[in-house]
Design a protein around this motif. Structure first.
Motif, PDB file in Angstrom:
ATOM      1  N   GLU A 133      -4.902   4.265  -1.124  1.00  0.00           N
ATOM      2  CA  GLU A 133      -5.596   4.210   0.153  1.00  0.00           C
ATOM      3  C   GLU A 133      -4.737   4.723   1.304  1.00  0.00           C
ATOM      4  OE1 GLU A 133      -8.710   3.179   0.122  1.00  0.00           O
ATOM      5  OE2 GLU A 133      -9.127   3.377   2.258  1.00  0.00           O
ATOM      6  N   ALA A 134      -3.499   4.336   1.321  1.00  0.00           N
ATOM      7  CA  ALA A 134      -2.640   4.726   2.443  1.00  0.00           C
ATOM      8  C   ALA A 134      -2.340   6.224   2.416  1.00  0.00           C
ATOM      9  CB  ALA A 134      -1.339   3.922   2.402  1.00  0.00           C
TER      10      ALA A 134
ATOM     11  N   LEU B 296      -4.591   8.484   1.364  1.00  0.00           N
ATOM     12  CA  LEU B 296      -5.827   9.253   1.523  1.00  0.00           C
ATOM     13  C   LEU B 296      -5.850  10.052   2.824  1.00  0.00           C
ATOM     14  CD1 LEU B 296      -9.133   7.553   0.383  1.00  0.00           C
ATOM     15  CD2 LEU B 296      -8.277   9.856  -0.045  1.00  0.00           C
TER      16      LEU B 296
ATOM     17  N   VAL C   3       5.084   7.811   7.556  1.00  0.00           N
ATOM     18  CA  VAL C   3       4.047   7.092   6.819  1.00  0.00           C
ATOM     19  C   VAL C   3       4.593   6.626   5.476  1.00  0.00           C
ATOM     20  CG1 VAL C   3       1.862   7.336   5.579  1.00  0.00           C
ATOM     21  CG2 VAL C   3       2.047   8.149   7.928  1.00  0.00           C
TER      22      VAL C   3
ATOM     23  N   ALA D  51      -8.976  10.307  -5.650  1.00  0.00           N
ATOM     24  CA  ALA D  51     -10.175   9.904  -4.910  1.00  0.00           C
ATOM     25  C   ALA D  51     -11.359  10.847  -4.965  1.00  0.00           C
ATOM     26  CB  ALA D  51      -9.793   9.672  -3.449  1.00  0.00           C
TER      27      ALA D  51
ATOM     28  N   LEU E  81      -5.823  14.169   3.018  1.00  0.00           N
ATOM     29  CA  LEU E  81      -6.973  14.929   3.493  1.00  0.00           C
ATOM     30  C   LEU E  81      -6.660  15.710   4.763  1.00  0.00           C
ATOM     31  CD1 LEU E  81      -9.828  12.345   2.839  1.00  0.00           C
ATOM     32  CD2 LEU E  81      -9.371  14.476   1.618  1.00  0.00           C
ATOM     33  N   HIS E  82      -6.145  15.014   5.753  1.00  0.00           N
ATOM     34  CA  HIS E  82      -5.857  15.673   7.031  1.00  0.00           C
ATOM     35  C   HIS E  82      -4.378  15.985   7.097  1.00  0.00           C
ATOM     36  CE1 HIS E  82      -8.879  12.372   7.501  1.00  0.00           C
ATOM     37  NE2 HIS E  82      -9.628  13.450   7.537  1.00  0.00           N
TER      38      HIS E  82
ATOM     39  N   SER F 146       6.766   3.731   5.986  1.00  0.00           N
ATOM     40  CA  SER F 146       5.998   2.528   6.312  1.00  0.00           C
ATOM     41  C   SER F 146       5.357   1.927   5.066  1.00  0.00           C
ATOM     42  CB  SER F 146       4.902   2.849   7.335  1.00  0.00           C
ATOM     43  OG  SER F 146       5.485   3.239   8.568  1.00  0.00           O
TER      44      SER F 146
ATOM     45  N   THR G 271      -1.376  -4.120  -9.391  1.00  0.00           N
ATOM     46  CA  THR G 271      -2.672  -3.495  -9.116  1.00  0.00           C
ATOM     47  C   THR G 271      -2.830  -3.235  -7.617  1.00  0.00           C
ATOM     48  OG1 THR G 271      -3.587  -4.711 -10.990  1.00  0.00           O
ATOM     49  CG2 THR G 271      -5.147  -3.742  -9.451  1.00  0.00           C
ATOM     50  N   ALA G 272      -2.439  -4.211  -6.839  1.00  0.00           N
ATOM     51  CA  ALA G 272      -2.552  -4.076  -5.387  1.00  0.00           C
ATOM     52  C   ALA G 272      -1.686  -2.932  -4.878  1.00  0.00           C
ATOM     53  CB  ALA G 272      -2.156  -5.381  -4.713  1.00  0.00           C
TER      54      ALA G 272
ATOM     55  N   LEU H  83       6.189  -1.751   3.524  1.00  0.00           N
ATOM     56  CA  LEU H  83       5.122  -2.729   3.323  1.00  0.00           C
ATOM     57  C   LEU H  83       5.108  -3.245   1.891  1.00  0.00           C
ATOM     58  CD1 LEU H  83       1.606  -2.900   4.615  1.00  0.00           C
ATOM     59  CD2 LEU H  83       1.824  -2.587   2.156  1.00  0.00           C
TER      60      LEU H  83
ATOM     61  N   VAL I 185      -0.893  -0.254  -6.442  1.00  0.00           N
ATOM     62  CA  VAL I 185      -1.599   0.997  -6.757  1.00  0.00           C
ATOM     63  C   VAL I 185      -2.673   1.261  -5.703  1.00  0.00           C
ATOM     64  CG1 VAL I 185      -3.134   2.121  -8.415  1.00  0.00           C
ATOM     65  CG2 VAL I 185      -1.127   0.867  -9.228  1.00  0.00           C
ATOM     66  N   GLY I 186      -3.347   0.204  -5.299  1.00  0.00           N
ATOM     67  CA  GLY I 186      -4.357   0.347  -4.248  1.00  0.00           C
ATOM     68  C   GLY I 186      -3.747   0.794  -2.938  1.00  0.00           C
ATOM     69  N   VAL I 187      -2.600   0.245  -2.613  1.00  0.00           N
ATOM     70  CA  VAL I 187      -1.905   0.650  -1.386  1.00  0.00           C
ATOM     71  C   VAL I 187      -1.579   2.141  -1.435  1.00  0.00           C
ATOM     72  CG1 VAL I 187       0.229   0.448  -0.079  1.00  0.00           C
ATOM     73  CG2 VAL I 187      -0.935  -1.615  -0.905  1.00  0.00           C
TER      74      VAL I 187
END
Lengths: 201, 201
Positions: free
Chosen positions: B168-169, B171, B185, B115, B175-176, B188, B160-161, B192, B163-165
């Motif tokens: 994004e999930a 990120l 997480v 990202a 970061l934090h 989860s 593709t979806a 999903l 990979v998006g999961v």
DNA sequence: TAAAGAATTGAACTCCGATTCATTGTTTAA
DNA sequence: TTAAACAATGAATCGGAGTTCAATTCTTTA
């Protein structure tokens, strides 16, 4: 004293500010943030480049505001799709379809908002708005879990993941124009998302 | 003639090239591509900045190669997790867990690959590798569809979806730093994804 | 050892778009 | 009408990291 801003001047200045924002928005919608150079924005707004700096401290803050304006609309459109009639699955379906159709309708803008490489400070806005989308979805997912319509799950993780699905699955269609396949892709994405939340088939 | 490259020189030059790549990789792993300035890379590799240009035409091509090197490892790690024992759901589970655990183990690098804002030409590499991840997953999903283990679906869209999961999930966790929540997480996310492909619970 | 070819060096240069600011034009209140 | 305060202008400046290149050092073969 010999000068004090009047309502007329105030109105004209507001107009200039709006003109700058709209010029920037138009450029971003056509060629992404890359295309929104200060000189181009100034030309589009009918002012000198220096004038922009009387309204926005830096290009980045201008971009950030453009990003927020555009994203806010999208979030609100999605939110509007979640309210009203129907069970959670149907409303989720509506929200996803709303996002997808709007993105496909304005692909260049959608790409700029979703995936165009941008300055880290603008990227921060992107992160915030991804969370805003996720929040809209999270509430809906949570409601579905409570009502037993959706599977038990971490609604926050699910909502974030759905945002990821939308972004990634749309990237292809946004970049490479394949008009025929778009509707079926949209349907596939929605179907996948409904399975992901554990909605009944 | 009075000069011709010998094996010894060839070997040393190869060594310099590797040193430059490793210095760049180390910097990216610590502070992202932002931190990998040419002068810093040169310092890390123990050469002058100008020397880098005898091995890489531009910074962007150097970055692209660093990106490929790192991403290739990840794709291969994921691929390795998909082969071997188990039904499709189990192997998908393994592949996802592999990706997630590796990303969480090296968060800074993962963020850079997934990202971090980068030059459009490096972003192009990112797109290519996202497709590579998706291809690995697509084959597995396709196999699951054929075997009846997964629901009928467009395997390409699904992959593709997913990979998006993952992107994004992860990120937030990338970061934090919230060490406690990470395992749950990960669980989860995997749950999903398994629902998303329509695998049996 | 000499001469040619190659590699390395790093300070200087380049590039290019964001930003500045001296100048000019505009508005207001006395 | 005048002066003060503000707004607009846009050519010139700036910044900072990527890139270049003349000078230097190293390597090879005769």
């Amino acid at each position: 004293m010999a000068y004090r801003e009047t309502a007329l001047v105030r109105a004209r200045k507001d107009g200039v500010r709006v003109a700058i924002l709209e010029a920037a928005r138009a450029l971003v919608g056509q060629g992404g943030f890359r295309a929104a150079q200060m000189s181009a924005v100034a030309a589009g707004a009918g002012v000198a480049t220096g004038t922009i700096y009387r309204y926005f401290p830096t290009q980045i803050e201008l971009f950030a505001e453009v990003f927020r304006d555009n994203s806010q609309r999208e979030v609100e459109a999605m939110l509007a799709a979640t309210v009203g009639d129907g069970n959670c699955a149907l409303r989720l379906n509506r929200a996803l379809a709303m996002f997808i159709s709007r993105a496909l309708r304005n692909r260049r803008l959608a790409y700029a908002l979703i995936a165009e490489p941008v300055d880290p400070q603008v990227e921060a806005e992107r992160l915030r708005y991804r969370q805003a989308y996720a929040l809209v979805l999270e509430k809906l997912v949570q409601e579905g879990i409570v009502s037993g319509e959706f599977a038990p799950q971490d609604a926050h993780v699910t909502a974030t993941a759905l945002v990821g699905v939308l972004g990634e699955a749309l990237l292809g269609p946004l970049l490479h124009s394949v008009p025929t396949a778009r509707e079926s892709v949209a349907d596939s994405i929605i179907a996948l998302c409904l399975r992901a939340v554990g909605a009944e088939a």
